[in-house]
Enzyme design. Structure first.
Site, PDB file in Angstrom:
ATOM      1  N   CYS A 119       0.805  -1.235   0.000  1.00  0.00           N
ATOM      2  CA  CYS A 119       0.000   0.000   0.000  1.00  0.00           C
ATOM      3  C   CYS A 119       0.835   1.280   0.000  1.00  0.00           C
ATOM      4  O   CYS A 119       0.395   2.309  -0.505  1.00  0.00           O
ATOM      5  CB  CYS A 119      -1.004   0.003   1.137  1.00  0.00           C
ATOM      6  SG  CYS A 119      -0.382  -0.584   2.705  1.00  0.00           S
ATOM      7  N   CYS A 127      -3.426  -2.530  -1.145  1.00  0.00           N
ATOM      8  CA  CYS A 127      -2.415  -3.470  -0.658  1.00  0.00           C
ATOM      9  C   CYS A 127      -2.026  -4.536  -1.681  1.00  0.00           C
ATOM     10  O   CYS A 127      -1.582  -5.625  -1.320  1.00  0.00           O
ATOM     11  CB  CYS A 127      -2.898  -4.122   0.631  1.00  0.00           C
ATOM     12  SG  CYS A 127      -3.182  -2.910   1.946  1.00  0.00           S
ATOM     13  N   LYS A 211      -6.445  -8.670  10.897  1.00  0.00           N
ATOM     14  CA  LYS A 211      -6.308  -7.224  10.738  1.00  0.00           C
ATOM     15  C   LYS A 211      -7.665  -6.685  10.305  1.00  0.00           C
ATOM     16  O   LYS A 211      -8.193  -7.084   9.269  1.00  0.00           O
ATOM     17  CB  LYS A 211      -5.241  -6.909   9.698  1.00  0.00           C
ATOM     18  CG  LYS A 211      -5.019  -5.412   9.496  1.00  0.00           C
ATOM     19  CD  LYS A 211      -3.904  -5.176   8.479  1.00  0.00           C
ATOM     20  CE  LYS A 211      -3.614  -3.700   8.296  1.00  0.00           C
ATOM     21  NZ  LYS A 211      -2.529  -3.489   7.309  1.00  0.00           N
ATOM     22  N   ARG A 233     -10.591  -0.584   2.246  1.00  0.00           N
ATOM     23  CA  ARG A 233      -9.944  -1.898   2.237  1.00  0.00           C
ATOM     24  C   ARG A 233     -10.857  -3.000   2.752  1.00  0.00           C
ATOM     25  O   ARG A 233     -10.400  -4.035   3.200  1.00  0.00           O
ATOM     26  CB  ARG A 233      -8.648  -1.820   3.048  1.00  0.00           C
ATOM     27  CG  ARG A 233      -7.647  -0.832   2.452  1.00  0.00           C
ATOM     28  CD  ARG A 233      -6.305  -0.873   3.169  1.00  0.00           C
ATOM     29  NE  ARG A 233      -5.324  -0.090   2.420  1.00  0.00           N
ATOM     30  CZ  ARG A 233      -4.691   0.978   2.897  1.00  0.00           C
ATOM     31  NH1 ARG A 233      -4.908   1.378   4.127  1.00  0.00           N
ATOM     32  NH2 ARG A 233      -3.838   1.646   2.145  1.00  0.00           N
ATOM     33  N   GLU A 249      -9.856 -17.137  10.100  1.00  0.00           N
ATOM     34  CA  GLU A 249      -8.825 -16.395   9.363  1.00  0.00           C
ATOM     35  C   GLU A 249      -7.430 -16.688   9.936  1.00  0.00           C
ATOM     36  O   GLU A 249      -6.474 -16.953   9.204  1.00  0.00           O
ATOM     37  CB  GLU A 249      -9.176 -14.904   9.467  1.00  0.00           C
ATOM     38  CG  GLU A 249      -8.204 -13.938   8.866  1.00  0.00           C
ATOM     39  CD  GLU A 249      -8.156 -14.006   7.355  1.00  0.00           C
ATOM     40  OE1 GLU A 249      -7.087 -14.387   6.866  1.00  0.00           O
ATOM     41  OE2 GLU A 249      -9.139 -13.677   6.672  1.00  0.00           O
ATOM     42  N   LYS A 264      -4.700  -6.710  14.939  1.00  0.00           N
ATOM     43  CA  LYS A 264      -4.559  -5.278  14.727  1.00  0.00           C
ATOM     44  C   LYS A 264      -5.924  -4.680  14.399  1.00  0.00           C
ATOM     45  O   LYS A 264      -6.604  -5.242  13.544  1.00  0.00           O
ATOM     46  CB  LYS A 264      -3.586  -5.033  13.569  1.00  0.00           C
ATOM     47  CG  LYS A 264      -3.287  -3.570  13.295  1.00  0.00           C
ATOM     48  CD  LYS A 264      -2.340  -3.402  12.109  1.00  0.00           C
ATOM     49  CE  LYS A 264      -2.058  -1.910  11.897  1.00  0.00           C
ATOM     50  NZ  LYS A 264      -1.148  -1.653  10.791  1.00  0.00           N
ATOM     51  N   SER A 290      -1.883   3.623  15.478  1.00  0.00           N
ATOM     52  CA  SER A 290      -1.656   5.071  15.538  1.00  0.00           C
ATOM     53  C   SER A 290      -2.823   5.828  16.166  1.00  0.00           C
ATOM     54  O   SER A 290      -2.621   6.768  16.929  1.00  0.00           O
ATOM     55  CB  SER A 290      -1.380   5.603  14.132  1.00  0.00           C
ATOM     56  OG  SER A 290      -2.457   5.283  13.263  1.00  0.00           O
TER      57      SER A 290
HETATM   58 ZN   LIG Z   1      -1.159  -2.648   3.062  1.00  0.00          ZN
END
Ligand SMILES: [Zn+2]
Length: 342
Positions: A119, A127, A211, A233, A249, A264, A290
């Site tokens: 990405c 991605c 994720k 995404r 997953e 994440k 973040s």
């Molecule tokens: Zn990515």
């Protein structure tokens, strides 16, 4: 009053430490580092106070600062000199992460983990490489009176070939561990195969196994310049509503040979961290992202929270939920606090 059970007995000074269930060490933490091939000076990241994009020439100095706090591992993200539709700078021998990895591993003792994704390297910010055609029934005209929007998404299997090349190029540069973050089906197997074939059977894979498509990534996209140019995404990252799907997953990544399994973001997904801890015997990592960092900083700036205390409590909670390793922008500050408090 005769109370047999008084949990307060064990909360007294002197015994608290003996009965403490969770400890946090600098060695549990991984510090993300942003290496930027487009700059020759350090650029502060506004939405992530205390963090900077550093030029390749500063990569060793930056990692040495981190090591001084007691943190022993770094995760490298790269901002390339140029972007294209395929993200080809991601596997270039003289790419930004490859170059920084060579220098850091040659000159420091840091354990270097590299982010393997596209990405930051694709001009469209997704991605992987995109499917050639708009999705939908063949010949279907989306232009008029059509209820569903046309969607273009990442070509999973073509992207696997790119991920394999990226991982091998990182390992050739000396990366200690590869961390694929793109949520492509089969990414761990493809990378494992590539690494083994090229003689890097000893290099472990930390998979971003669960994720989520989270709004907490906002500040990172400033940092890594990786916001998608269109769309989002949700076709490859997980739906925040789903927990059972996370087990399915993650199990796929474990079966494909992932050595470390990551969740994440961290704080909004502690139930997933805890589920993984029970379900798998692999080391579990959690990425304190973040947005989790920025919101505490913003509140502290207003005087509403004690930054050091909430940062420590956040990481302790992630550890208590079952994470062994924590990727966090607080790594240096919390490590320094832990060392000072000893
Ligand atoms: Zn990515």
């Amino acid at each position: 009053m005769n109370l047999t059970h008084r949990p307060r007995r064990l909360r007294q000074d002197g015994v608290r430490g003996l009965v403490s269930e969770t400890s946090l060490e600098p060695a549990d933490l991984i510090a993300p580092v942003f290496i930027d091939a487009t700059t020759d000076e350090r650029i502060p990241i506004e939405s992530m106070p205390g963090h900077e994009r550093v030029p390749i020439d500063e990569s060793v100095a930056r990692v040495e600062e981190i090591l001084e706090t007691g943190v022993e591992a770094v995760m490298l993200f790269g901002i390339p000199i140029a972007k294209d539709a395929q993200g080809s700078r991601a596997w270039a021998d003289d790419g930004v992460v490859q170059e920084a990895t060579r220098r850091i591993t040659a000159e420091t003792d840091a354990y270097v983990i590299t982010d393997a994704c596209l990405c930051e390297y694709t001009d469209h910010g997704h991605c992987g490489s995109l499917e050639d055609e708009l999705r939908g029934e063949a010949g279907h005209d989306h232009s008029e009176g059509c209820a569903h929007e046309p969607t273009m998404t990442v070509d999973n299997d073509e992207t696997l070939e790119s991920l394999e090349r990226i991982a091998v190029s990182h390992a050739e540069a000396g990366a200690d561990m590869i961390a694929p973050s793109g949520m492509m089906d089969g990414m761990v197997a493809a990378i494992r195969e590539g690494l083994d074939r090229e003689g890097f059977g000893h290099v472990p894979i930390m998979s971003y196994a669960a994720k989520y498509e989270s709004a907490f990534y906002g500040p990172f996209r400033d940092a890594a310049d990786g916001a998608p140019a269109f769309g989002n995404r949700r076709h490859y990252q997980m739906d925040p509503a789903n927990a059972r799907e996370a087990m399915r997953e993650v199990r796929l990544d474990a079966e494909q040979g992932a050595d470390v399994l990551m969740v994440k973001p961290a704080l909004p997904y502690l139930d997933i961290v805890s589920d993984l801890r029970r379900e798998f015997d692999h080391p579990i990592a959690a990425y304190n992202v973040s947005g989790e960092y920025a919101m505490l900083h913003a509140a502290a700036e207003k005087g509403w929270l004690d930054l050091e205390a909430v940062a420590h409590e956040s990481l302790l909670s992630i550890k208590r939920a079952g994470a062994d390793l924590i990727l966090t922008y607080f790594a240096e500050d919390v490590a320094q606090g832990l060392t000072a408090g000893q």
